[in-house]
Design an enzyme around this catalytic site. Structure first.
Site, PDB file in Angstrom:
ATOM      1  N   ARG A  12      40.582  21.617  -1.625  1.00 32.86           N
ATOM      2  CA  ARG A  12      39.822  21.275  -2.840  1.00 32.86           C
ATOM      3  C   ARG A  12      40.011  22.373  -3.880  1.00 32.86           C
ATOM      4  O   ARG A  12      40.372  23.498  -3.562  1.00 32.86           O
ATOM      5  CB  ARG A  12      38.318  21.158  -2.519  1.00 32.86           C
ATOM      6  CG  ARG A  12      38.015  20.004  -1.575  1.00 32.86           C
ATOM      7  CD  ARG A  12      36.557  19.613  -1.622  1.00 32.86           C
ATOM      8  NE  ARG A  12      35.676  20.693  -1.236  1.00 32.86           N
ATOM      9  CZ  ARG A  12      34.575  21.045  -1.921  1.00 32.86           C
ATOM     10  NH1 ARG A  12      34.234  20.414  -3.021  1.00 32.86           N
ATOM     11  NH2 ARG A  12      33.819  22.028  -1.486  1.00 32.86           N
ATOM     12  N   ILE A  14      40.761  25.147  -6.554  1.00 29.88           N
ATOM     13  CA  ILE A  14      41.905  26.039  -6.747  1.00 29.88           C
ATOM     14  C   ILE A  14      42.816  26.008  -5.517  1.00 29.88           C
ATOM     15  O   ILE A  14      44.040  25.979  -5.632  1.00 29.88           O
ATOM     16  CB  ILE A  14      41.419  27.488  -7.026  1.00 29.88           C
ATOM     17  CG1 ILE A  14      40.723  27.556  -8.398  1.00 29.88           C
ATOM     18  CG2 ILE A  14      42.575  28.475  -6.962  1.00 29.88           C
ATOM     19  CD1 ILE A  14      40.100  28.918  -8.704  1.00 29.88           C
ATOM     20  N   ILE A  85      32.503  30.526  -1.529  1.00 27.38           N
ATOM     21  CA  ILE A  85      31.316  29.734  -1.861  1.00 27.38           C
ATOM     22  C   ILE A  85      30.444  30.531  -2.825  1.00 27.38           C
ATOM     23  O   ILE A  85      30.620  31.747  -2.960  1.00 27.38           O
ATOM     24  CB  ILE A  85      30.480  29.399  -0.596  1.00 27.38           C
ATOM     25  CG1 ILE A  85      30.051  30.698   0.132  1.00 27.38           C
ATOM     26  CG2 ILE A  85      31.261  28.491   0.341  1.00 27.38           C
ATOM     27  CD1 ILE A  85      28.974  30.484   1.173  1.00 27.38           C
ATOM     28  N   THR A  86      29.531  29.843  -3.467  1.00 28.93           N
ATOM     29  CA  THR A  86      28.505  30.537  -4.257  1.00 28.93           C
ATOM     30  C   THR A  86      27.120  30.176  -3.714  1.00 28.93           C
ATOM     31  O   THR A  86      26.915  29.072  -3.184  1.00 28.93           O
ATOM     32  CB  THR A  86      28.537  30.125  -5.748  1.00 28.93           C
ATOM     33  OG1 THR A  86      28.520  28.700  -5.834  1.00 28.93           O
ATOM     34  CG2 THR A  86      29.760  30.664  -6.457  1.00 28.93           C
ATOM     35  N   GLN A 141      28.225  39.596 -12.667  1.00 26.11           N
ATOM     36  CA  GLN A 141      27.702  38.385 -13.310  1.00 26.11           C
ATOM     37  C   GLN A 141      26.235  38.232 -12.942  1.00 26.11           C
ATOM     38  O   GLN A 141      25.871  38.312 -11.762  1.00 26.11           O
ATOM     39  CB  GLN A 141      28.499  37.155 -12.856  1.00 26.11           C
ATOM     40  CG  GLN A 141      27.890  35.806 -13.236  1.00 26.11           C
ATOM     41  CD  GLN A 141      27.755  35.604 -14.744  1.00 26.11           C
ATOM     42  OE1 GLN A 141      28.627  35.999 -15.517  1.00 26.11           O
ATOM     43  NE2 GLN A 141      26.649  35.012 -15.173  1.00 26.11           N
ATOM     44  N   TYR A 147      27.984  37.266  -4.616  1.00 24.84           N
ATOM     45  CA  TYR A 147      29.352  36.839  -4.930  1.00 24.84           C
ATOM     46  C   TYR A 147      30.157  37.979  -5.572  1.00 24.84           C
ATOM     47  O   TYR A 147      31.308  38.230  -5.208  1.00 24.84           O
ATOM     48  CB  TYR A 147      29.271  35.637  -5.872  1.00 24.84           C
ATOM     49  CG  TYR A 147      30.578  34.952  -6.204  1.00 24.84           C
ATOM     50  CD1 TYR A 147      31.052  33.905  -5.406  1.00 24.84           C
ATOM     51  CD2 TYR A 147      31.317  35.317  -7.321  1.00 24.84           C
ATOM     52  CE1 TYR A 147      32.239  33.260  -5.717  1.00 24.84           C
ATOM     53  CE2 TYR A 147      32.510  34.673  -7.639  1.00 24.84           C
ATOM     54  CZ  TYR A 147      32.966  33.641  -6.832  1.00 24.84           C
ATOM     55  OH  TYR A 147      34.132  32.996  -7.147  1.00 24.84           O
ATOM     56  N   PRO A 177      40.686  35.043 -10.886  1.00 24.14           N
ATOM     57  CA  PRO A 177      40.534  33.939 -11.837  1.00 24.14           C
ATOM     58  C   PRO A 177      39.275  34.108 -12.675  1.00 24.14           C
ATOM     59  O   PRO A 177      38.281  34.695 -12.229  1.00 24.14           O
ATOM     60  CB  PRO A 177      40.375  32.691 -10.942  1.00 24.14           C
ATOM     61  CG  PRO A 177      40.794  33.123  -9.567  1.00 24.14           C
ATOM     62  CD  PRO A 177      40.494  34.598  -9.496  1.00 24.14           C
ATOM     63  N   GLY A 178      39.341  33.586 -13.875  1.00 24.52           N
ATOM     64  CA  GLY A 178      38.133  33.441 -14.676  1.00 24.52           C
ATOM     65  C   GLY A 178      37.455  32.132 -14.324  1.00 24.52           C
ATOM     66  O   GLY A 178      37.520  31.680 -13.177  1.00 24.52           O
TER      67      GLY A 178
HETATM   68  N1  CAA Z   1      22.308  37.933 -18.949  1.00 23.88           N
HETATM   69  C1  CAA Z   1      21.030  38.270 -19.195  1.00 23.88           C
HETATM   70  N2  CAA Z   1      19.995  37.436 -18.988  1.00 23.88           N
HETATM   71  C2  CAA Z   1      20.289  36.215 -18.514  1.00 23.88           C
HETATM   72  C3  CAA Z   1      21.591  35.831 -18.243  1.00 23.88           C
HETATM   73  C4  CAA Z   1      22.627  36.737 -18.491  1.00 23.88           C
HETATM   74  N3  CAA Z   1      23.920  36.427 -18.261  1.00 23.88           N
HETATM   75  N4  CAA Z   1      21.573  34.565 -17.768  1.00 23.88           N
HETATM   76  C5  CAA Z   1      20.281  34.188 -17.754  1.00 23.88           C
HETATM   77  N5  CAA Z   1      19.510  35.190 -18.222  1.00 23.88           N
HETATM   78  C6  CAA Z   1      18.065  35.189 -18.393  1.00 23.88           C
HETATM   79  C7  CAA Z   1      17.655  33.937 -19.130  1.00 23.88           C
HETATM   80  O1  CAA Z   1      17.776  34.139 -20.515  1.00 23.88           O
HETATM   81  C8  CAA Z   1      16.197  33.782 -18.699  1.00 23.88           C
HETATM   82  O2  CAA Z   1      15.406  34.677 -19.387  1.00 23.88           O
HETATM   83  P1  CAA Z   1      13.985  34.197 -19.966  1.00 23.88           P
HETATM   84  O3  CAA Z   1      13.202  33.757 -18.766  1.00 23.88           O
HETATM   85  O4  CAA Z   1      13.460  35.430 -20.619  1.00 23.88           O
HETATM   86  O5  CAA Z   1      14.303  33.081 -20.904  1.00 23.88           O
HETATM   87  C9  CAA Z   1      16.214  34.286 -17.256  1.00 23.88           C
HETATM   88  O6  CAA Z   1      17.404  35.070 -17.137  1.00 23.88           O
HETATM   89  C10 CAA Z   1      16.274  33.159 -16.256  1.00 23.88           C
HETATM   90  O7  CAA Z   1      17.447  32.404 -16.499  1.00 23.88           O
HETATM   91  P2  CAA Z   1      17.654  30.978 -15.867  1.00 23.88           P
HETATM   92  O8  CAA Z   1      16.700  30.016 -16.493  1.00 23.88           O
HETATM   93  O9  CAA Z   1      19.091  30.607 -15.876  1.00 23.88           O
HETATM   94  O10 CAA Z   1      17.146  31.304 -14.373  1.00 23.88           O
HETATM   95  P3  CAA Z   1      17.270  30.467 -13.092  1.00 23.88           P
HETATM   96  O11 CAA Z   1      16.502  31.203 -12.064  1.00 23.88           O
HETATM   97  O12 CAA Z   1      16.988  29.037 -13.336  1.00 23.88           O
HETATM   98  O13 CAA Z   1      18.827  30.573 -12.754  1.00 23.88           O
HETATM   99  C11 CAA Z   1      20.873  31.535 -12.253  1.00 23.88           C
HETATM  100  C12 CAA Z   1      19.413  31.806 -12.585  1.00 23.88           C
HETATM  101  C13 CAA Z   1      20.966  30.712 -10.965  1.00 23.88           C
HETATM  102  C14 CAA Z   1      21.541  32.871 -12.021  1.00 23.88           C
HETATM  103  C15 CAA Z   1      21.530  30.768 -13.420  1.00 23.88           C
HETATM  104  O14 CAA Z   1      21.374  31.509 -14.591  1.00 23.88           O
HETATM  105  C16 CAA Z   1      23.005  30.565 -13.203  1.00 23.88           C
HETATM  106  O15 CAA Z   1      23.423  29.679 -12.458  1.00 23.88           O
HETATM  107  N6  CAA Z   1      23.860  31.364 -13.849  1.00 23.88           N
HETATM  108  C17 CAA Z   1      25.300  31.236 -13.773  1.00 23.88           C
HETATM  109  C18 CAA Z   1      25.832  32.188 -12.755  1.00 23.88           C
HETATM  110  C19 CAA Z   1      27.337  32.049 -12.776  1.00 23.88           C
HETATM  111  O16 CAA Z   1      27.998  32.279 -13.789  1.00 23.88           O
HETATM  112  N7  CAA Z   1      27.916  31.672 -11.659  1.00 23.88           N
HETATM  113  C20 CAA Z   1      29.333  31.497 -11.601  1.00 23.88           C
HETATM  114  C21 CAA Z   1      29.626  30.415 -10.634  1.00 23.88           C
HETATM  115  S1  CAA Z   1      31.331  29.949 -10.686  1.00 23.88           S
HETATM  116  C22 CAA Z   1      32.109  31.228  -9.967  1.00 23.88           C
HETATM  117  O17 CAA Z   1      31.523  32.114  -9.442  1.00 23.88           O
HETATM  118  C23 CAA Z   1      33.608  31.176  -9.993  1.00 23.88           C
HETATM  119  C24 CAA Z   1      34.173  32.419 -10.499  1.00 23.88           C
HETATM  120  O18 CAA Z   1      34.685  33.223  -9.743  1.00 23.88           O
HETATM  121  C25 CAA Z   1      34.184  32.657 -11.953  1.00 23.88           C
END
Ligand code: CAA
Length: 240
Positions: A12, A14, A85-86, A141, A147, A177-178
């Site tokens: 699946r 990448i 996984i994440t 991140q 992760y 990767p990004g």
């Molecule tokens: N920097 C600073 N603050 C952040 C932030 C960031 N990057 N992202 C979110 N926040 C803050 C929000 O602004 C919020 O603040 P307030 O309550 O003051 O408004 C607070 O954190 C909570 O944010 P969420 O509502 O998003 O919180 P949540 O608990 O619902 O979810 C989380 C948190 C699960 C981490 C969600 O933000 C998320 O899924 N983020 C993405 C993480 C990500 O990029 N994962 C990559 C997956 S893909 C991968 O990993 C492949 C690869 O190699 C690239």
């Protein structure tokens, strides 16, 4: 005769793109997968690539899995550690299980797989290992201490093993990767993902085949002088 290549998480996302690219380039490919039988069977039917189900987070499963692959296809000469996984969440809400599961699957798997192929590669004085890291292992991140730690570990693992393998014709490199258009990235909340993509200079998510191209480059027989390197493929999001 094509070299034997193993791709973990190879049915699946990448990993599937890597398996297909290797097959098209003439490699004999074994695509490992962990649990999704339906996706694996469909992948096998569509591509003709052999699939092998085993848990890369478990050492003994990897030993048996490699044995099965070598019996069917021959000695493993190319290994792509792609499975990952994440379990995203801020640390104040992260369970010890979500920490450990990500470390074991994303980083422990590199040891489990490499340990089970390295002696054969040393005996034959040839090997190509590519570990799939991540931009989030380079830059960190929010919501990914597990992760990011595992992926960052992969980059250190790569540089150490590259030194061990060099005198034996074994190259070890990483790709970072990004954000690539896969199920894993689609699971990120849409409003969060939108903000991330806005910071990518190329202005879009990457495609899995854009990572697979990098793997082909690194595993080529001609790549004997490329070892211990990290190839970032991230649309310019993080330049490192
Ligand atoms: N920097 C600073 N603050 C952040 C932030 C960031 N990057 N992202 C979110 N926040 C803050 C929000 O602004 C919020 O603040 P307030 O309550 O003051 O408004 C607070 O954190 C909570 O944010 P969420 O509502 O998003 O919180 P949540 O608990 O619902 O979810 C989380 C948190 C699960 C981490 C969600 O933000 C998320 O899924 N983020 C993405 C993480 C990500 O990029 N994962 C990559 C997956 S893909 C991968 O990993 C492949 C690869 O190699 C690239």
């Amino acid at each position: 005769m094509g070299r034997v290549a193993v791709v973990t998480g190879g049915t699946r996302g990448i990993g599937a793109a890597i398996s297909i690219a290797l097959k098209e380039a003439g490699y004999k490919v074994a695509a490992n997968y962990g649990g999704n039988d339906e996706a694996a069977n469909q992948f096998k039917a569509e591509t003709g690539i052999s699939v092998f189900k085993f848990d890369v987070s478990d050492f003994q499963s990897c030993a048996s899995g490699i044995e099965a692959i070598e019996t069917e296809l021959g000695p493993v000469e190319v290994l792509v550690n792609n499975a990952g996984i994440t379990r995203d969440g801020t640390i104040h809400r992260m369970s010890p299980e979500d920490w450990q599961k990500v470390i074991d699957t994303n980083l422990g798997s590199c040891f489990n797989m490499c340990r089970n192929v390295i002696e054969g590669m040393r005996e034959r004085s040839f090997g190509r290992i590519v570990n799939i890291g991540s931009i989030n292992g380079q830059a960190g991140q929010y919501g990914q201490v597990n992760y990011a730690a595992a992926k960052s570990g992969i980059h250190g693992f790569t540089k150490a093993l590259a030194q061990e393998g060099a005198a034996k014709g074994i190259t070890v490199n990483a790709i970072a990767p990004g954000y690539i258009d896969t199920d894993m990235v689609r699971a990120v909340p849409a409003n969060v993902l939108e903000k991330i993509v806005a910071k990518v200079p190329v202005g879009r998510l990457g495609r899995a085949d854009e990572i697979a191209r990098g793997v082909l480059f690194l595993v080529a027989d001609e790549g004997g002088f490329i070892t211990g390197s990290t190839l970032s493929i991230n649309g310019g999001q993080h330049m490192y």
